[in-house]
Write a protein that holds these residues in place. Structure first.
Motif, PDB file in Angstrom:
ATOM      1  N   THR A 108       1.061  -1.156   0.218  1.00 36.37           N
ATOM      2  CA  THR A 108      -0.106   0.277   0.103  1.00 36.37           C
ATOM      3  C   THR A 108       1.172   1.012   0.028  1.00 36.37           C
ATOM      4  N   SER A 109       2.120   1.668   1.100  1.00 32.65           N
ATOM      5  CA  SER A 109       2.524   2.477   0.733  1.00 32.65           C
ATOM      6  C   SER A 109       3.384   2.397  -1.095  1.00 32.65           C
ATOM      7  N   LEU A 110       3.539   1.447  -0.929  1.00 34.24           N
ATOM      8  CA  LEU A 110       4.697   1.217  -2.525  1.00 34.24           C
ATOM      9  C   LEU A 110       3.456   2.397  -3.753  1.00 34.24           C
ATOM     10  N   GLU A 111       2.574   1.565  -3.585  1.00 27.77           N
ATOM     11  CA  GLU A 111       0.778   2.663  -4.844  1.00 27.77           C
ATOM     12  C   GLU A 111       1.255   3.594  -3.871  1.00 27.77           C
ATOM     13  N   GLN A 112       0.970   4.151  -2.596  1.00 28.39           N
ATOM     14  CA  GLN A 112       0.996   5.611  -2.251  1.00 28.39           C
ATOM     15  C   GLN A 112       1.966   6.345  -2.691  1.00 28.39           C
ATOM     16  N   LEU A 113       3.150   5.907  -2.899  1.00 26.59           N
ATOM     17  CA  LEU A 113       4.043   7.133  -3.464  1.00 26.59           C
ATOM     18  C   LEU A 113       4.495   6.318  -4.178  1.00 26.59           C
ATOM     19  N   LYS A 114       4.211   5.228  -5.327  1.00 27.96           N
ATOM     20  CA  LYS A 114       4.128   5.930  -7.033  1.00 27.96           C
ATOM     21  C   LYS A 114       2.811   7.023  -7.405  1.00 27.96           C
ATOM     22  N   LYS A 115       1.983   6.910  -6.168  1.00 30.54           N
ATOM     23  CA  LYS A 115       0.529   8.135  -6.951  1.00 30.54           C
ATOM     24  C   LYS A 115       1.621   9.289  -6.795  1.00 30.54           C
ATOM     25  N   ALA A 116       2.171   9.452  -5.955  1.00 35.79           N
ATOM     26  CA  ALA A 116       2.691  10.568  -5.272  1.00 35.79           C
ATOM     27  C   ALA A 116       3.770  10.922  -6.303  1.00 35.79           C
ATOM     28  N   LEU A 117       4.458  10.191  -7.275  1.00 27.57           N
ATOM     29  CA  LEU A 117       5.580  10.625  -7.890  1.00 27.57           C
ATOM     30  C   LEU A 117       4.431  11.564  -9.389  1.00 27.57           C
ATOM     31  N   ASN A 118       2.392  11.508  -9.418  1.00 32.11           N
ATOM     32  CA  ASN A 118       2.024  12.024 -10.364  1.00 32.11           C
ATOM     33  C   ASN A 118       1.662  13.225  -9.968  1.00 32.11           C
ATOM     34  N   GLU A 157      19.061  20.095   1.268  1.00 28.64           N
ATOM     35  CA  GLU A 157      17.948  21.150   2.131  1.00 28.64           C
ATOM     36  C   GLU A 157      16.899  22.084   1.085  1.00 28.64           C
ATOM     37  N   ASN A 158      15.771  22.606   1.493  1.00 32.03           N
ATOM     38  CA  ASN A 158      14.881  22.820   0.690  1.00 32.03           C
ATOM     39  C   ASN A 158      13.181  21.385   0.052  1.00 32.03           C
ATOM     40  N   SER A 159      14.251  19.922  -0.049  1.00 30.17           N
ATOM     41  CA  SER A 159      13.953  19.090  -0.980  1.00 30.17           C
ATOM     42  C   SER A 159      11.856  19.533  -0.201  1.00 30.17           C
ATOM     43  N   LEU A 160      11.056  19.094  -1.431  1.00 28.99           N
ATOM     44  CA  LEU A 160      10.177  19.008  -1.448  1.00 28.99           C
ATOM     45  C   LEU A 160       8.852  17.348  -1.363  1.00 28.99           C
ATOM     46  N   VAL A 161       8.854  17.656  -0.223  1.00 30.81           N
ATOM     47  CA  VAL A 161       8.304  15.685   0.895  1.00 30.81           C
ATOM     48  C   VAL A 161       6.854  15.876   0.657  1.00 30.81           C
ATOM     49  N   ILE A 162       6.027  14.801  -0.295  1.00 27.08           N
ATOM     50  CA  ILE A 162       5.087  14.882  -0.515  1.00 27.08           C
ATOM     51  C   ILE A 162       4.535  12.667   0.029  1.00 27.08           C
ATOM     52  N   ASN A 163       3.663  13.167  -0.549  1.00 25.08           N
ATOM     53  CA  ASN A 163       2.912  11.647   0.171  1.00 25.08           C
ATOM     54  C   ASN A 163       1.366  11.011  -1.025  1.00 25.08           C
ATOM     55  N   GLY A 164       1.618  10.110  -1.587  1.00 26.64           N
ATOM     56  CA  GLY A 164       0.320   9.795  -2.336  1.00 26.64           C
ATOM     57  C   GLY A 164      -1.303  10.786  -2.058  1.00 26.64           C
ATOM     58  N   ASP A 165      -1.320  11.576  -1.062  1.00 18.68           N
ATOM     59  CA  ASP A 165      -2.335  12.472  -1.727  1.00 18.68           C
ATOM     60  C   ASP A 165      -2.187  13.449  -1.478  1.00 18.68           C
ATOM     61  N   GLY A 166      -0.839  14.341  -1.400  1.00 17.51           N
ATOM     62  CA  GLY A 166      -0.438  15.208  -1.961  1.00 17.51           C
ATOM     63  C   GLY A 166       0.684  16.318  -1.323  1.00 17.51           C
ATOM     64  N   ILE A 252       0.604  20.561  -7.610  1.00 17.46           N
ATOM     65  CA  ILE A 252       0.531  19.654  -6.300  1.00 17.46           C
ATOM     66  C   ILE A 252      -0.973  19.936  -5.874  1.00 17.46           C
ATOM     67  N   VAL A 253      -1.382  18.625  -5.018  1.00 10.66           N
ATOM     68  CA  VAL A 253      -2.759  19.194  -4.331  1.00 10.66           C
ATOM     69  C   VAL A 253      -2.614  19.770  -3.488  1.00 10.66           C
ATOM     70  N   VAL A 277      -3.877  16.504   2.847  1.00 13.66           N
ATOM     71  CA  VAL A 277      -2.664  15.270   3.409  1.00 13.66           C
ATOM     72  C   VAL A 277      -3.176  15.147   4.346  1.00 13.66           C
ATOM     73  N   ASN A 278      -3.193  14.367   5.557  1.00 16.63           N
ATOM     74  CA  ASN A 278      -4.004  14.027   6.647  1.00 16.63           C
ATOM     75  C   ASN A 278      -3.401  13.844   7.968  1.00 16.63           C
ATOM     76  N   PHE A 279      -2.587  14.955   8.541  1.00 16.80           N
ATOM     77  CA  PHE A 279      -1.873  15.471   9.326  1.00 16.80           C
ATOM     78  C   PHE A 279      -1.819  14.857  10.570  1.00 16.80           C
ATOM     79  N   LYS A 280      -2.480  13.612  10.975  1.00 10.03           N
ATOM     80  CA  LYS A 280      -2.663  13.049  12.258  1.00 10.03           C
ATOM     81  C   LYS A 280      -1.895  12.128  11.885  1.00 10.03           C
ATOM     82  N   SER A 281      -1.792  11.677  10.554  1.00  4.31           N
ATOM     83  CA  SER A 281      -1.073  10.329  10.851  1.00  4.31           C
ATOM     84  C   SER A 281      -0.445  10.056   8.856  1.00  4.31           C
ATOM     85  N   VAL A 282       1.318  10.454   8.904  1.00  4.52           N
ATOM     86  CA  VAL A 282       1.629  10.058   7.741  1.00  4.52           C
ATOM     87  C   VAL A 282       3.085   9.617   8.261  1.00  4.52           C
TER      88      VAL A 282
END
Length: 294
Positions: A108-118, A157-166, A252-253, A277-282
């Protein structure tokens, strides 16, 4: 004379009664004897049979009880071995379930990260690192996080941080084996956005905008900002994405507008945005190398 006669009468009566009792007793004995010899007892033979049957049944029940108990004792060891075997099999199944659950979470994590790359252009995808969030700030919402990748993994430094939600945030500090980032909920965070339905309508997500309920919104995990032009037509329900200005690539969403207020005296239009992004759980993130904007 009368007294003597009374005494004699009493003696005579006593003798008569005693004689009667003896006679009745003898008759009874004779009757029993005759009954035994003739096979016809004056006593009810059914009563005797019932008493005998009840006694025999009681003995039989007692023997059966002890027999069953003895059988249980003999089978106890065998049953104990069966229970031990079942417990062992159950432990193995529990282990397999845990392993499968872990594999499912990784998938599931891999699928979310693949989605993030979109969310990112291909030219940035080549310089990306997958990482896990290993620490966070105190409190309900994730405003500062520590990730399991550092300079040795190519994080800058200043790298972008994303996940499958945005969009999650931006890297602020890098060590050899880990890195730190602030999320969009941090008070020092700022990002340029646009409406997904109208790329000309742009704004800034930031704190200190002067929104009446800014502190309350932040406690609810909401973002706030303002439009660059008060004439921009922005409505609750509008989707907002990165505009492409500054460090963040475009599209980026970020989230969805939930409230719009206007301050005509300052010619400003404020917005409250619920982050995607659900900032209660990343848990798992993708770190993208920052683009060169010099």
């Amino acid at each position: 004379m009368s007294l003597r006669r009374d005494k004699n009468k009493r003696k005579i009566n006593f003798k008569v009664i005693a004689t009667g009792v003896v006679a009745i007793t003898l008759i009874g004995i004779v009757s029993i004897s005759i009954g035994k010899n003739s096979g016809n007892s004056p006593f009810n033979s059914n009563i005797i049979m019932n008493i005998s049957s009840t006694f025999e049944n009681s003995i039989s029940s007692g023997l059966s009880f002890f027999g069953d108990g003895f059988s249980d004792i003999l089978n106890f060891k065998s049953n104990a071995k069966k229970v031990e075997k079942l417990e062992g099999e159950n432990a193995k199944l529990q282990k397999q379930i845990t392993e499968l659950k872990g594999e499912l979470e990784d998938t599931t994590s891999l699928e979310q990260l693949k989605k993030a790359l979109n969310f990112v252009d291909e030219k940035y995808v080549a310089n990306q690192v997958a990482a896990k969030v290993i620490s966070k700030n105190d409190g309900l919402w994730y405003t500062n996080i520590v990730m399991s990748a550092g300079s040795e993994d190519g994080v800058k430094e200043n790298s972008l941080v994303i996940n499958g939600d945005g969009l999650v945030g931006i890297v602020t500090e890098v060590s050899s084996n880990y890195s730190k980032a602030i999320t969009l909920l941090d008070t020092t965070s700022s990002v340029s956005f646009k409406l997904s339905r109208d790329s000309k309508s742009k704004g800034i997500i930031t704190t200190g905008t002067g929104i009446k309920d800014e502190e309350s919104n932040r406690e609810k995990g909401l973002l706030q900002g303002y439009m660059l032009d008060s004439d921009y037509d922005v409505l609750p329900g509008d989707s907002v994405v990165t505009s492409g200005l500054g460090l963040y690539p475009k599209d980026i969403v970020i989230g969805e507008v939930t409230k719009v207020t206007e301050d005509k005296s300052k010619s400003l239009k404020y917005v409250v945005v619920k982050p995607n992004v659900n900032f209660k759980s990343v848990d798992n993130v993708m770190i993208i190398e920052p683009r060169n904007i010099n």
